[in-house]
Design a protein around this motif. Sequence first.
Motif, PDB file in Angstrom:
ATOM      1  N   TYR A  47       1.411 -68.929 -67.436  1.00 34.06           N
ATOM      2  CA  TYR A  47       0.788 -67.610 -67.374  1.00 34.06           C
ATOM      3  C   TYR A  47       0.356 -67.070 -68.728  1.00 34.06           C
ATOM      4  N   GLY A  48       0.001 -67.975 -69.642  1.00 30.46           N
ATOM      5  CA  GLY A  48      -0.597 -67.555 -70.894  1.00 30.46           C
ATOM      6  C   GLY A  48       0.358 -66.950 -71.888  1.00 30.46           C
ATOM      7  N   MET A  49       1.644 -67.066 -71.686  1.00 32.45           N
ATOM      8  CA  MET A  49       2.594 -66.511 -72.653  1.00 32.45           C
ATOM      9  C   MET A  49       3.667 -67.543 -72.938  1.00 32.45           C
ATOM     10  N   MET A  50       4.235 -67.460 -74.138  1.00 29.70           N
ATOM     11  CA  MET A  50       5.287 -68.369 -74.495  1.00 29.70           C
ATOM     12  C   MET A  50       6.584 -67.914 -73.829  1.00 29.70           C
ATOM     13  N   LEU A  51       7.214 -68.829 -73.116  1.00 36.23           N
ATOM     14  CA  LEU A  51       8.510 -68.530 -72.542  1.00 36.23           C
ATOM     15  C   LEU A  51       9.593 -69.149 -73.423  1.00 36.23           C
ATOM     16  N   LEU A  94      -3.594 -79.258 -69.312  1.00 38.43           N
ATOM     17  CA  LEU A  94      -3.035 -80.173 -68.309  1.00 38.43           C
ATOM     18  C   LEU A  94      -2.549 -79.375 -67.099  1.00 38.43           C
ATOM     19  N   LYS A  95      -1.893 -78.266 -67.353  1.00 40.10           N
ATOM     20  CA  LYS A  95      -1.379 -77.440 -66.260  1.00 40.10           C
ATOM     21  C   LYS A  95      -2.507 -76.797 -65.465  1.00 40.10           C
ATOM     22  N   MET A 115     -10.868 -70.511 -66.750  1.00 41.23           N
ATOM     23  CA  MET A 115      -9.776 -70.445 -65.777  1.00 41.23           C
ATOM     24  C   MET A 115      -8.634 -69.627 -66.364  1.00 41.23           C
ATOM     25  N   PRO A 116      -8.291 -68.493 -65.773  1.00 40.12           N
ATOM     26  CA  PRO A 116      -7.197 -67.677 -66.315  1.00 40.12           C
ATOM     27  C   PRO A 116      -5.866 -68.420 -66.266  1.00 40.12           C
ATOM     28  N   ALA A 117      -5.056 -68.226 -67.281  1.00 41.29           N
ATOM     29  CA  ALA A 117      -3.735 -68.857 -67.294  1.00 41.29           C
ATOM     30  C   ALA A 117      -2.889 -68.369 -66.125  1.00 41.29           C
ATOM     31  N   THR A 118      -3.196 -67.172 -65.628  1.00 41.37           N
ATOM     32  CA  THR A 118      -2.451 -66.635 -64.490  1.00 41.37           C
ATOM     33  C   THR A 118      -2.709 -67.424 -63.208  1.00 41.37           C
ATOM     34  N   HIS A 119      -3.735 -68.265 -63.196  1.00 39.78           N
ATOM     35  CA  HIS A 119      -4.024 -69.078 -62.020  1.00 39.78           C
ATOM     36  C   HIS A 119      -3.255 -70.397 -62.025  1.00 39.78           C
ATOM     37  N   ILE A 120      -2.514 -70.654 -63.091  1.00 37.70           N
ATOM     38  CA  ILE A 120      -1.657 -71.837 -63.125  1.00 37.70           C
ATOM     39  C   ILE A 120      -0.539 -71.656 -62.109  1.00 37.70           C
ATOM     40  N   LYS A 121      -0.293 -72.682 -61.297  1.00 36.92           N
ATOM     41  CA  LYS A 121       0.757 -72.611 -60.292  1.00 36.92           C
ATOM     42  C   LYS A 121       2.098 -72.959 -60.931  1.00 36.92           C
TER      43      LYS A 121
END
Length: 225
Positions: free
Chosen positions: A16-20, A62-63, A130-136
């Motif tokens: 989701y576009g942020m470092m966890l 890749l994700k 492609m928004p990072a929020t669209h990563i499953k």
Amino acid sequence: MGNFTSKTIDRRSFLYGMMLPLVPAAVVGPLVLIDNAPTDNGPVGQTTTNTVDLTETDVLNLKKIASTEVVASLKGVAFTNQTHGVVDTILNRVASGKWGSTVGAVGNAPWQFSGINSNLKHAYGTLEKMPATHIKRKVALEVDRWLAARAAGTPSSVSNHLNYLNPLFSSQRSLKAWGWRVVEQAKKAGYVYGAGNAKHYHGTAPDLEKWRPKPFRIVIPDPVL
């Protein structure tokens, strides 16, 4: 349809576009590996100094690609195997150099991944769009697990093949040109991943045989301590 330095299994997650926070493999969960060993002649198990050095952006891309290619509703081994196959095909393409030297270049190549760059209505156009929020999330976690395993020396789940397809959703033109050959290769080698109508058949189209990469290892980004 991709100089080995061992890295720590701890790695960052780019969901989701942020470092966890760093997530050790033992916390994320055990790897679910393929249940059928490779049977064709490829790079598996060969000693090599060739590498594919992945950046943070490569991992994110890749994700993104995997999120458009993997059928996330699959369960268990069917899901993990299909995810591994998609990731390994992309890594093989990066190693081959045919589509560029980064995951981004491979993913943005026209008509290679229909959810990214094609004239289909649902295609994003480019990975950057492609928004990072669209990563499953389910897919992203398995990509993390599999990259850690590959970096630790686990062989590719598809040898050094460069293509895959689902013949149920492929054009007759593609099937006649190269698809049925790939299906035959996949059945012979055991590179059929998924379940029911959601199966990927992995192989290499005749005109791409010369691009199959030599043996290589991958290096994943170092975690930030």
